[in-house]
Scaffold this motif. Structure first.
Motif, PDB file in Angstrom:
ATOM      1  N   GLN A   1      38.367  34.674  38.404  1.00  0.00           N
ATOM      2  CA  GLN A   1      38.690  35.793  39.269  1.00  0.00           C
ATOM      3  C   GLN A   1      39.608  36.788  38.555  1.00  0.00           C
ATOM      4  O   GLN A   1      40.406  36.415  37.690  1.00  0.00           O
ATOM      5  N   SER A   2      39.512  38.062  38.948  1.00  0.00           N
ATOM      6  CA  SER A   2      40.498  39.071  38.578  1.00  0.00           C
ATOM      7  C   SER A   2      41.426  39.280  39.765  1.00  0.00           C
ATOM      8  O   SER A   2      41.040  39.044  40.919  1.00  0.00           O
ATOM      9  N   TYR A   3      42.657  39.737  39.473  1.00  0.00           N
ATOM     10  CA  TYR A   3      43.649  39.868  40.535  1.00  0.00           C
ATOM     11  C   TYR A   3      44.349  41.221  40.454  1.00  0.00           C
ATOM     12  O   TYR A   3      44.594  41.750  39.362  1.00  0.00           O
TER      13      TYR A   3
ATOM     14  N   THR B   1      50.254  45.019  39.534  1.00  0.00           N
ATOM     15  CA  THR B   1      49.864  44.104  38.463  1.00  0.00           C
ATOM     16  C   THR B   1      48.355  43.899  38.497  1.00  0.00           C
ATOM     17  O   THR B   1      47.781  43.672  39.556  1.00  0.00           O
ATOM     18  N   PHE B   2      47.726  43.972  37.328  1.00  0.00           N
ATOM     19  CA  PHE B   2      46.339  43.551  37.141  1.00  0.00           C
ATOM     20  C   PHE B   2      46.351  42.300  36.266  1.00  0.00           C
ATOM     21  O   PHE B   2      47.030  42.267  35.229  1.00  0.00           O
ATOM     22  N   ILE B   3      45.597  41.288  36.637  1.00  0.00           N
ATOM     23  CA  ILE B   3      45.412  40.102  35.808  1.00  0.00           C
ATOM     24  C   ILE B   3      43.910  39.891  35.658  1.00  0.00           C
ATOM     25  O   ILE B   3      43.204  39.661  36.652  1.00  0.00           O
ATOM     26  N   VAL B   4      43.413  40.006  34.445  1.00  0.00           N
ATOM     27  CA  VAL B   4      41.971  39.987  34.180  1.00  0.00           C
ATOM     28  C   VAL B   4      41.712  39.202  32.895  1.00  0.00           C
ATOM     29  O   VAL B   4      42.620  38.896  32.126  1.00  0.00           O
ATOM     30  N   SER B   5      40.438  38.916  32.647  1.00  0.00           N
ATOM     31  CA  SER B   5      40.020  38.296  31.397  1.00  0.00           C
ATOM     32  C   SER B   5      39.594  39.368  30.410  1.00  0.00           C
ATOM     33  O   SER B   5      39.052  40.409  30.805  1.00  0.00           O
TER      34      SER B   5
END
Length: 330
Positions: free
Chosen positions: A29-31, A85-89
Motif C-alpha cells: 500500500q501507499s500512504y 507525509t507520503f510513504i510509497v515504494s
C-alpha cells in the motif's frame, strides 16, 4: 492509497507514527498522512541539535525538540502549521530525493484554492518568493518517506526565535532573517478560513484526486507506536546526543547539497576522530564513511585512496569525492 489522520499533536508520537507506517504497515500500500505538532522544533537526522536551536528560548517556551529520520534542516511546528507525509515504494520512475513528485500534489491543491505556489530550490515550496514549506525524505529498502510542512497560520515570530539559523544560510539566501524568508498560506487564500477548515479541504481534494481510503489506527497500532516513541523519540540520546569531540571544525555550503560540517581530531597529520553534521540529505549511515577515513593521513592522495571504493553521494546527496576532500583539507 490509504489516508491516515494522526490522533495526536505530540511531535514524538507523530514521528513514531511515521516510522511505524514506514516500517510495519502493509508495503503493498501507499500512504498519505496529515498531522500537526504543538510547539516543536524538528531536527534533521544529520544535524547537531545544539547548533540549530535557540536553546534558552526553546526551554523557556516549553518547545519540544525531536529528531526525525530524514535529513535536511530544522523546522518549527505549531498548530498553525499542517504537515503532510507520503510513504510509497520506489518504482514507476520514483526515486529518492526527487522532491517535485511529492510537492506537486500540494501545489496543485493550493492552486485549486486560489493560491499560486511554486517548487523551488532543493526542497522548498514558495509563494511570491517566500517559503511556506520545507520538505525532506528518507529512503530504505525500496521505500520512500517524503514529508513536508505547510505554514498556514503559524506564529512566524516564534519560527525565527526558536531556530538558530546559520549565518552562511542567511547570506546564501541574500536576506537578513528567517522571518523575512517565510510566509503563511492563509494570507493568499481566496477564501479566508481557519487551519481546521483548510485541513478538511485538503483531505477532500486529495481524496477526490487519488481515491485514497481512510485508515483508522487500531488500539494495537497505537500501542506499537508508543513503543517506538519510548525507545527512540522520547530519548535524549536520539534527540540531542553527545556533542562531538573535536579540535578542528570545518564547514561549507555546497550548491545542491546543503551545509556540511566536519568535526575532526588530527594528531601528527593523522585523522583520529571524525563526525559529520549538517542539513544535507543522504541514505547511507555516516559511520561507514567515517570508518573509511579514520586513520588516514590528512593529504589529498591518502584521502582519495580511502574513498576510491566509496560512493560519497550515498551518504551526502550530491556531494562529490573532490568536494569532501576539499572540505576536510580547507
Amino acid at each position: 492509497m490509504r489516508y491516515i489522520k494522526s490522533p495526536s499533536t505530540d511531535a514524538k508520537f507523530n514521528l513514531a507514527l511515521e516510522q511505524y507506517v514506514f516500517d510495519r504497515m502493509d508495503r503493498s500500500q501507499s500512504y498519505f498522512m496529515l498531522w500537526q505538532n504543538d510547539h516543536a522544533v524538528i531536527i534533521g537526522k544529520h544535524q547537531n541539535t545544539i547548533g540549530e536551536i535557540n536553546e534558552p528560548y526553546v526551554r523557556e517556551h516549553h518547545i519540544d525538540v525531536v529528531r526525525r529520520l530524514s535529513g535536511g534542516g530544522a523546522v518549527y511546528h505549531d498548530l498553525g502549521n499542517l504537515n503532510f507525509t507520503f510513504i510509497v515504494s520506489e518504482g514507476d520512475g520514483l526515486q529518492s530525493f526527487d522532491f517535485s513528485v511529492f510537492c506537486r500534489p500540494i501545489v496543485q491543491a493550493l492552486a485549486h484554492f486560489g493560491v499560486e505556489a511554486q517548487i523551488n530550490g532543493r526542497n522548498d515550496m514558495t509563494i511570491a518568493g517566500k517559503k511556506f514549506s520545507g520538505n525532506s525524505q528518507y529512503a530504505k529498502q525500496g521505500r520512500i518517506m517524503h514529508h513536508g510542512t505547510i505554514l498556514y497560520d503559524s506564529d512566524l515570530d516564534m519560527v525565527s526565535k526558536a531556530l538558530q539559523v546559520s549565518q552562511a544560510k542567511i547570506v546564501s539566501k541574500g536576506v537578513q532573517s528567517v522571518r523575512s524568508r517565510v510566509t503563511n498560506v492563509r494570507e493568499y487564500m481566496k477564501e479566508d478560513i481557519p487551519v481546521e477548515a483548510f485541513w478538511e479541504k485538503l483531505e477532500q481534494y486529495m481524496a477526490a484526486e487519488t481515491g485514497m481510503q481512510a485508515y483508522t489506527l487500531t488500539e494495537e497500532d497505537i500501542a506499537r507506536i508508543r513503543v517506538i516513541q519510548q525507545q527512540r523519540y522520547d530519548t535524549w540520546e536520539w534527540n540531542y546526543g553527545a556533542s562531538p569531540q573535536y579540535r578542528i571544525r570545518k564547514e561549507r555550503r555546497f550548491e545542491g547539497c546543503g551545509k556540511v560540517e566536519a568535526y575532526m581530531e588530527v594528531e601528527k597529520g593523522i585523522l583520529h576522530q571524525l563526525d559529520f553534521y549538517g542539513d544535507y540529505f543522504g541514505n547511507g549511515e555516516k559511520q561507514q564513511l567515517i570508518d573509511a577515513l579514520i586513520g588516514s593521513k590528512m593529504e589529498e592522495s591518502a584521502l582519495q585512496k580511502r574513498l576510491e571504493d566509496i560512493d560519497v553521494g550515498e551518504y551526502v546527496c550530491h556531494l562529490t569525492q573532490k568536494d569532501l576532500i576539499a572540505l576536510l583539507l580547507q
